[in-house]
Structures are given as C-alpha cells and as structure tokens.
Design a protein around this motif. Sequence first.
Motif, PDB file in Angstrom:
ATOM      1  N   ARG A   1       2.737   1.857   8.515  1.00 41.46           N
ATOM      2  CA  ARG A   1       3.549   1.152   9.507  1.00 41.46           C
ATOM      3  C   ARG A   1       3.960  -0.249   9.058  1.00 41.46           C
ATOM      4  NH1 ARG A   1       4.737   5.305  10.551  1.00 41.46           N
ATOM      5  NH2 ARG A   1       4.267   6.593  12.363  1.00 41.46           N
ATOM      6  N   HIS A   2       3.478  -0.700   7.908  1.00 42.93           N
ATOM      7  CA  HIS A   2       3.831  -2.033   7.411  1.00 42.93           C
ATOM      8  C   HIS A   2       4.692  -1.898   6.162  1.00 42.93           C
ATOM      9  CE1 HIS A   2       3.589  -6.212   6.178  1.00 42.93           C
ATOM     10  NE2 HIS A   2       3.091  -5.845   5.004  1.00 42.93           N
ATOM     11  N   ILE A   3       5.799  -2.631   6.138  1.00 42.73           N
ATOM     12  CA  ILE A   3       6.678  -2.649   4.970  1.00 42.73           C
ATOM     13  C   ILE A   3       6.437  -3.961   4.227  1.00 42.73           C
ATOM     14  CG2 ILE A   3       9.051  -2.572   4.128  1.00 42.73           C
ATOM     15  CD1 ILE A   3       9.814  -1.064   6.646  1.00 42.73           C
TER      16      ILE A   3
ATOM     17  N   GLN B   1       9.228  -7.656  -0.990  1.00 41.24           N
ATOM     18  CA  GLN B   1       9.474  -7.219  -2.363  1.00 41.24           C
ATOM     19  C   GLN B   1       8.451  -7.796  -3.330  1.00 41.24           C
ATOM     20  OE1 GLN B   1      13.393  -8.174  -3.833  1.00 41.24           O
ATOM     21  NE2 GLN B   1      13.225  -6.767  -5.556  1.00 41.24           N
TER      22      GLN B   1
ATOM     23  N   ILE C   1      13.119  -2.726  -3.141  1.00 41.67           N
ATOM     24  CA  ILE C   1      13.643  -2.681  -1.774  1.00 41.67           C
ATOM     25  C   ILE C   1      14.623  -1.507  -1.673  1.00 41.67           C
ATOM     26  CG2 ILE C   1      15.021  -3.895  -0.058  1.00 41.67           C
ATOM     27  CD1 ILE C   1      12.236  -5.024  -0.448  1.00 41.67           C
TER      28      ILE C   1
ATOM     29  N   GLY D   1       6.285   7.238   6.971  1.00 40.95           N
ATOM     30  CA  GLY D   1       6.732   5.873   7.209  1.00 40.95           C
ATOM     31  C   GLY D   1       8.121   5.651   6.648  1.00 40.95           C
ATOM     32  N   GLU D   2       8.618   4.425   6.819  1.00 37.51           N
ATOM     33  CA  GLU D   2       9.916   4.073   6.280  1.00 37.51           C
ATOM     34  C   GLU D   2       9.878   4.092   4.741  1.00 37.51           C
ATOM     35  OE1 GLU D   2      12.671   3.618   8.041  1.00 37.51           O
ATOM     36  OE2 GLU D   2      11.506   4.123   9.833  1.00 37.51           O
ATOM     37  N   GLU D   3      11.061   4.182   4.153  1.00 36.23           N
ATOM     38  CA  GLU D   3      11.147   4.243   2.691  1.00 36.23           C
ATOM     39  C   GLU D   3      10.491   3.032   2.038  1.00 36.23           C
ATOM     40  OE1 GLU D   3      11.978   5.271  -1.197  1.00 36.23           O
ATOM     41  OE2 GLU D   3      12.033   6.511   0.628  1.00 36.23           O
ATOM     42  N   GLY D   4      10.664   1.846   2.633  1.00 38.27           N
ATOM     43  CA  GLY D   4      10.073   0.645   2.065  1.00 38.27           C
ATOM     44  C   GLY D   4       8.558   0.664   2.091  1.00 38.27           C
ATOM     45  N   ALA D   5       7.983   1.333   3.096  1.00 34.28           N
ATOM     46  CA  ALA D   5       6.525   1.438   3.173  1.00 34.28           C
ATOM     47  C   ALA D   5       5.995   2.466   2.182  1.00 34.28           C
ATOM     48  CB  ALA D   5       6.107   1.801   4.595  1.00 34.28           C
TER      49      ALA D   5
ATOM     50  N   ASN E   1       7.524   3.663  -0.628  1.00 35.51           N
ATOM     51  CA  ASN E   1       7.707   3.359  -2.056  1.00 35.51           C
ATOM     52  C   ASN E   1       6.813   2.223  -2.536  1.00 35.51           C
ATOM     53  OD1 ASN E   1       8.943   0.795  -1.711  1.00 35.51           O
ATOM     54  ND2 ASN E   1      11.015   1.620  -1.900  1.00 35.51           N
ATOM     55  N   SER E   2       6.142   1.526  -1.607  1.00 32.13           N
ATOM     56  CA  SER E   2       5.135   0.557  -2.047  1.00 32.13           C
ATOM     57  C   SER E   2       3.962   1.270  -2.704  1.00 32.13           C
ATOM     58  CB  SER E   2       4.653  -0.281  -0.860  1.00 32.13           C
ATOM     59  OG  SER E   2       3.987   0.527   0.096  1.00 32.13           O
TER      60      SER E   2
END
Length: 445
Positions: A156-158, A161, A227, A250-254, A256-257
Amino acid sequence: MPIVPQIAAAVLNARSNVFATPLNKAHFSLDTSGVAGVFGGEEAVSAMATVHVYEHRKWLGWYNTPGSYEIAKRYGRLARSRFFDGLFPGVHTDPATLFELDGWRGPKFRAAHSGTVIEETGHLAALLMKECADLPAIPVQGRRSQSVGVTVAELRHIPAQEEFPAQFDTHAPIYASIPIFISVATCVLCSLFGDWYSFSMILLGIVVSGVSCLVIGSGTFLFTHPIPAEGSPPGDGVLISDKEIIVLRGEEGAVNSITRGKFSLRFDSHPHYSNIGWCSVFLMVQFVAQLLLIPQGTLFGQMMFVTSLAVSWAYNLWLSAFDKEAIQRSILMGNVLRRPILTRYELGTRTSVAVFVLLFLQAEEAEKIMDVLVPNDTQVWRKFKSSVVARIRSEKEFDFDLSELDSAQFTIQERSLLKTLFNDAKDAYRGFQQYRVAHPAFFKS
C-alpha cells in the motif's frame, strides 16, 4: 666534561629507572608475522561491510584492527586506474555488490495486467522471498502431495524514486569504546616504556583504521526504483519459485520497488573511487610496516601490540556476528515498504496453488499464468485449465459438474483425474474466500 650534559644524562638515567621496561630480560621474542595483517582478516572484512548500515559505525574505527591486508585486497578492487589495477588485481564490481547489498538472484516475476515478464528479479525480491518463507503459514484444507507456501503481499506504500533508509541502530558506540580504549592505552604504555617501534605501529594502525572507516563509510546508502509511466495498470503479479510463491498486490510503483528496485551506494569519488584506492594502499603500508618493525620492539611492546589486535578482533567478531540478511530484510520491510500486510498460506498441491493465485490476480491473460504455474499440456489438463479460468472470469461458484463431460472424449481414468483436479480447485477457492472474509478492505465491492 661540561656540567649541563652530565645533568641531562643523569635525568634520563633516572627516568629509565622509574619506567623500567617489563620483561626486558626475557630471551625470546614474539613472532607477530602471522597476526600483523592476516589474523582476523575475514572478521575485519565482514565488520567493514557493516559501515553503511550500522548507525555511527563509520565514526568508530579508531582502533588497531587486524586484517589490514585482507581489507586492502577486497576493497582496493573498487578503485579504477592502471596503478590500482596493478596493486589490487581482480574483477571490478560495483560498491553495493562488494558490500553485499546487492547481487542476489531473485525469482521469476509475471505481471497480471501489463504482461510484463521478468525471468530473474534482483536482490530485493530475493530478500522478500526469504522474509515470506519465514512467516507462519495458514494451512488450506485439501489434498497433500507437494506443499507450497503462498504469501499474499498487500503493498500500500509507493516509495519515492530515491530514498535514504535509516541505518540500523546497534550498541556499537558502547562496544567500540573498548577496542578504542585498549588500542590507545597500549599505545601510551609503549611510549612510557620507550618502545617506540611498538608505539608507532599501534598508532599507525589506529590512524589508518579510523581514516579507512571514514573514507569507505562516506558512501551514501540509498534505495532506488523506476517511476512507472502515467496511466500504468495495477502492478499486481506473482513471484514464482519452486517452494514459495508471492502474490504482489498494489500499484505499479509499489510492486516495481520489489521487482526492479535496488539498494546501492553513492560515493562522491565515483567512478574511479581513488580515495578508497589510496586507503587500501595505506592499509598495505600498515601491513608491511607492522610486519617489519614490530619484531624490532621489546617483548612488552609486542605483547601490547598483540593485546590491541586481540581486543579489536573480538569487537570485529561481534560486529560480523549480526545477521546482515536479517538487517537488510528489516530495512526493506520497515523503511522502504512501510510494513506491508503479509499473509502466508500453505496449499497441498501445485494445482490448488495455481487456482489460488489466479483468484487473487484476476489476470487478463490468466491462461498464460496458469501455464507458468502448471505447465502440464494434455487433454485433461487443458479441460481443467479452461474450466477454471471460465469460472474465475464469470465469478461463479466453483461447483463443477462432471456429468457434463463427454464420456467418449475422456476415459474413466481421465475423468477420475479431472475430479481430483476440480476438488483441488474447490480447496483453493475456499482458501481464497477465507482471505476475503479476513481482509474485506482489499477487495472492491
């Protein structure tokens, strides 16, 4: 004879009587060649590798550490020039890999919506896989043939960068005071008893070790990940290994971390790292100097030198005893991902695992993910896969009617196998419903 020189000589003789060197009548000398730069080398290298993740560690290197030769050999390879290449031959690598903050191979990743396939993820995915494997599992009732752990990770956390994770808090300042005090004390004692060889070599070790910690520890520890493009679909996907599977939601940013993110070290001297190269040169000089000059000292001075090394070795051993993998996992889960919700299940068959994963992902190309998880490609398996995917897309209950099967198309054995596979799918569906009841906020109404 002049009076002044006579008085000076008398004063010096008096001082030498007051500070008579202990063991000055001994007829043997310690062979310190084995401890001057090689003893404790592995522990010293391992302790130096903690300089970026332990809080205050880079300021606490002012002690006569053993293993200067091993430290120089390892970290001298960072420096890039003909001069340093000749002194420290070997394969060049980036700082993060050299300090064991990167370099692991992670599991395969398959995205649910974007179609992204990463055959081999990196260090952070491998850390997450180990973190999930250590979680207690909720057993899903059903047939047992090959138990596989499936962890559902709600991200749930993005992260930004670039982020600078907080360093791991230890009691290093307290424990570091012991080797620092002993090194300084032995150095002072050697000077009081006039053993200038031992005094200078202990002092050299203190200075070179302290400066090396400052220079090598000057790198900035950071986390980076790309990003995603604006409008990217959700990053849901699955990390796949033989015995552990992780469903990332989760979102893509979360996501791909984990799949594309990495830990790294940033030095101002990049890309040549000449400051680290010169520190390694001084460490080599320390090794050679101690090797040659310590035997010239008194037995007392040699004992002081070995005492300082022994205490410093014990401190390095304490530093290297910390589980670096566990520390990196703690940094990843706490500082980078901000404590994602991880729920681990244990399913008894690979078939139920595949259905369980697809129920969570609701993937557009569910057939491809099913083929990755269960590569079997016979008539029975194709029928099973198509039936399961159809039920997931239609959001119907997992009630399969075997009477609808064409008796001429499937033999008795094949119908029996299909019944077993459909029961596995029902078991997975019950496990999925159990998760939905426990975590209703993670599903759209």
